[in-house]
Write an enzyme that holds these catalytic residues in place. Structure first.
Site, PDB file in Angstrom:
ATOM      1  N   SER A  40       0.869  -1.182   0.000  1.00 40.78           N
ATOM      2  CA  SER A  40       0.000   0.000   0.000  1.00 40.78           C
ATOM      3  C   SER A  40       0.904   1.230   0.000  1.00 40.78           C
ATOM      4  CB  SER A  40      -0.938  -0.014   1.202  1.00 40.78           C
ATOM      5  OG  SER A  40      -0.242   0.189   2.406  1.00 40.78           O
ATOM      6  N   HIS A 144      -3.140  -5.849   2.323  1.00 43.28           N
ATOM      7  CA  HIS A 144      -2.244  -6.891   2.849  1.00 43.28           C
ATOM      8  C   HIS A 144      -2.878  -8.271   2.917  1.00 43.28           C
ATOM      9  CE1 HIS A 144       0.380  -3.648   5.000  1.00 43.28           C
ATOM     10  NE2 HIS A 144       0.486  -3.627   3.695  1.00 43.28           N
ATOM     11  N   GLU A 153      -4.727  -2.320   9.338  1.00 39.19           N
ATOM     12  CA  GLU A 153      -4.029  -2.925  10.478  1.00 39.19           C
ATOM     13  C   GLU A 153      -4.698  -2.557  11.799  1.00 39.19           C
ATOM     14  OE1 GLU A 153       0.089  -1.595  10.250  1.00 39.19           O
ATOM     15  OE2 GLU A 153       0.034  -1.829   8.079  1.00 39.19           O
ATOM     16  N   GLU A 194       1.834  -9.242   6.779  1.00 33.91           N
ATOM     17  CA  GLU A 194       2.665  -8.913   7.940  1.00 33.91           C
ATOM     18  C   GLU A 194       2.446  -9.886   9.101  1.00 33.91           C
ATOM     19  OE1 GLU A 194       1.983  -4.767   8.812  1.00 33.91           O
ATOM     20  OE2 GLU A 194       2.986  -4.124   6.972  1.00 33.91           O
ATOM     21  N   ASP A 230      -3.809   1.218  11.651  1.00 38.73           N
ATOM     22  CA  ASP A 230      -3.389   1.868  10.419  1.00 38.73           C
ATOM     23  C   ASP A 230      -4.556   1.726   9.453  1.00 38.73           C
ATOM     24  OD1 ASP A 230      -2.327   2.913   8.152  1.00 38.73           O
ATOM     25  OD2 ASP A 230      -0.629   1.520   7.988  1.00 38.73           O
ATOM     26  N   GLU A 273      -3.034   5.710  12.340  1.00 43.56           N
ATOM     27  CA  GLU A 273      -2.190   6.065  11.188  1.00 43.56           C
ATOM     28  C   GLU A 273      -3.053   6.234   9.931  1.00 43.56           C
ATOM     29  OE1 GLU A 273       1.134   3.366  10.860  1.00 43.56           O
ATOM     30  OE2 GLU A 273       1.143   3.524   8.679  1.00 43.56           O
ATOM     31  N   ASP A 300       1.681   8.443   7.386  1.00 43.87           N
ATOM     32  CA  ASP A 300       2.568   7.518   6.659  1.00 43.87           C
ATOM     33  C   ASP A 300       2.559   7.930   5.184  1.00 43.87           C
ATOM     34  OD1 ASP A 300       3.807   5.391   5.381  1.00 43.87           O
ATOM     35  OD2 ASP A 300       2.249   3.921   5.835  1.00 43.87           O
ATOM     36  N   LYS A 325       9.957   5.335   7.245  1.00 37.46           N
ATOM     37  CA  LYS A 325      10.337   4.161   6.465  1.00 37.46           C
ATOM     38  C   LYS A 325      11.490   4.587   5.573  1.00 37.46           C
ATOM     39  CE  LYS A 325       5.650   2.153   5.952  1.00 37.46           C
ATOM     40  NZ  LYS A 325       4.400   2.267   5.128  1.00 37.46           N
ATOM     41  N   HIS A 353       8.620  -1.022   9.556  1.00 35.41           N
ATOM     42  CA  HIS A 353       8.839  -2.035   8.507  1.00 35.41           C
ATOM     43  C   HIS A 353       7.955  -1.736   7.302  1.00 35.41           C
ATOM     44  CE1 HIS A 353       5.244  -4.762   9.964  1.00 35.41           C
ATOM     45  NE2 HIS A 353       4.910  -3.515   9.869  1.00 35.41           N
ATOM     46  N   LYS A 376       7.070   0.076  14.550  1.00 38.58           N
ATOM     47  CA  LYS A 376       5.999  -0.785  14.031  1.00 38.58           C
ATOM     48  C   LYS A 376       6.653  -1.844  13.168  1.00 38.58           C
ATOM     49  CE  LYS A 376       2.997   0.236  10.641  1.00 38.58           C
ATOM     50  NZ  LYS A 376       1.812   0.595   9.824  1.00 38.58           N
TER      51      LYS A 376
HETATM   52  P1  PGA Z   1       3.102  -1.168   3.130  1.00 44.79           P
HETATM   53  O1  PGA Z   1       2.180  -1.133   4.435  1.00 44.79           O
HETATM   54  O2  PGA Z   1       4.463  -1.557   3.532  1.00 44.79           O
HETATM   55  O3  PGA Z   1       2.389  -2.205   2.272  1.00 44.79           O
HETATM   56  O4  PGA Z   1       3.047   0.215   2.524  1.00 44.79           O
HETATM   57  C1  PGA Z   1       2.625  -0.670   5.654  1.00 44.79           C
HETATM   58  C2  PGA Z   1       1.919   0.581   6.064  1.00 44.79           C
HETATM   59  O5  PGA Z   1       1.019   1.082   5.350  1.00 44.79           O
HETATM   60  O6  PGA Z   1       2.252   1.111   7.107  1.00 44.79           O
HETATM   61 ZN    ZN Z   2       0.704   2.800   6.887  1.00 40.90          ZN
END
Ligand code: PGA
Ligand code: ZN
Length: 399
Positions: A40, A144, A153, A194, A230, A273, A300, A325, A353, A376
């Site tokens: 995503s 996911h 999430e 995940e 999330d 998030e 994010d 990230k 992650h 996270k």
């Molecule tokens: P992604 O998901 O690594 O698939 O982008 C993680 C997130 O959205 O935090």
């Molecule tokens: Zn996210």
């Protein structure tokens, strides 16, 4: 001095190819790191190229600027060389996947030369005392997992845990308790990318299940555990109709803000998030104004670890925390700059992650090095436990 950089394709946790880098130095230093990969992904992230393409372009354009030219221990020098070799804002020429793998591998080689753990090399001699609270993904869907929840999430946040070790085990216990509750309700569940349970339930039932699991484990362990989310709302947002789609149900932006604000109060959420689309600074600001005093509103896809986007958020009062990230921006130096700007303005950093991961543990060290309040990185599953177990080792001074 860097004497060699080797790049190869390896498997990630989804079975897709990703880039691994080895950095070797004149004094015998060695570092190895691999790029993670999102599903995503945010619209404004640095560009991930197909690994073979990224590796070929990096060999041609970046290696001549690195080998015999930069010092692995000088992170800015390494990362500036990567930026200069690429020449674009978003690493579209060599790929942020090769860039971040080299950036992290160089940091490890630099630490190796010093004989210091990575978190100390990155954070300085005084780092190592503060540990992040791990946010553990226990139920999920979205991009996911197929046919599961709309919200991406549902997270367990052991905010009262007395140690990193107890926090990590608390999240695993919540994950296990969710499985028992699903079983009691006769609900079958696969796992998402995940490692979170991915049951075919609607979001309201997922809230009930997670709330019960968190309370049970909290009672059992005797310290505070809260829930977080999330939403990954950019994936739910339909730009043409300007609505958020939850299957057949849709919400306008105002309804989405009300919905999230109500969830924060009903489930005492400590963390939310991406509750709104990645272009909606105004919506983020309104929600932050309403509930930001009692929960973290984290950007994010909104910020993509980018200092310019974060600065816009700071100026507009959008969110009060940022997801970090390194592969969203391409280098460790850029990720550090985002953390620094966030800290200066009272935004909490959450080191994260990706849904596609490897055994690489760099983010565990980055979280300790920057004294980030949260990390996270999942609750269970080898590529997730790689980071969680590394945090336990760092606390035990055993890395
Ligand atoms: P992604 O998901 O690594 O698939 O982008 C993680 C997130 O959205 O935090
Ligand atoms: Zn996210």
């Amino acid at each position: 001095l860097v004497t060699d950089v080797r790049l190869r394709r390896i498997l990630d946790s989804r079975g897709n190819p990703t880039v691994e880098a080895d950095v070797l130095t004149e004094s015998g230093g060695f570092g190895r790191a691999a790029a993670p990969s999102g599903a995503s992904t945010g619209e404004f992230e640095a560009i991930e190229l197909p690994p073979s393409e990224s590796i070929a372009a990096t060999r041609e354009r970046a290696l001549p600027r690195l080998i015999g030219e930069v010092h692995a221990g000088n992170q800015r020098e390494v990362d500036n060389a990567l930026r200069a070799a690429d020449g674009t804002e978003n690493f579209s020429e060599i790929g942020a996947n090769s860039a971040v793998a080299i950036s992290m591998a160089a940091a490890k080689a630099g630490a190796d030369v010093l004989g210091a753990p990575l978190y100390q090399h990155l954070g300085g001699a005084f780092r190592g005392g503060d540990f992040p609270t791990p946010l553990g993904n226990v139920v999920g869907g979205g991009e996911h997992a197929a046919k599961a929840t709309h919200i991406q999430e549902f997270l367990s946040a052991p905010v009262g845990a007395p140690s990193i070790d107890e926090a990590v085990f608390a999240n695993a216990a919540v994950h296990a308790r969710v499985a028992e509750i699903l079983d009691d309700r006769d609900i079958a569940a696969a796992k998402g990318d995940e490692g979170a349970w991915a049951p075919a339930v609607d979001d309201s039932e997922a809230f009930e299940i997670v709330d019960e699991a968190v309370s049970d484990v909290e009672d059992d362990l005797g310290f505070e555990i809260r829930a977080g989310l999330d939403v990954a709302a950019a994936e739910l947002y339909d730009e043409d109709d300007d609505v958020y789609r939850y299957g057949d149900k849709e919400r306008s932006t105002d309804e989405q803000i009300d919905y999230i604000a109500d969830l924060v109060d009903e489930y005492d959420l400590v963390y939310v998030e991406d509750p709104l689309d990645e272009n909606d600074y105004d919506g983020f600001a309104e929600l932050t104004d309403r509930v930001g005093d009692r929960t973290l509103i984290c950007g994010d896809d909104l910020f993509v670890t980018n200092v310019e986007r974060l600065q816009t958020g700071i100026d507009e009062g959008a969110a009060n925390s940022i997801l970090i990230k390194p592969n969203q921006i391409g280098t460790l130096s850029d990720a550090f700059d985002a953390i620094e700007l966030a800290t200066q303005h009272g935004y909490d950093s959450v080191i994260s992650h990706r849904s596609g991961e490897t055994e690489d543990t760099t983010i565990a060290h980055l979280a300790v090095a920057t004294a980030a309040p949260f990390i996270k990185t999942g609750a269970v599953g080898g590529e997730r436990t790689a980071k969680l177990n590394e945090l336990i080792r760092i606390a035990d001074d055993a890395v």
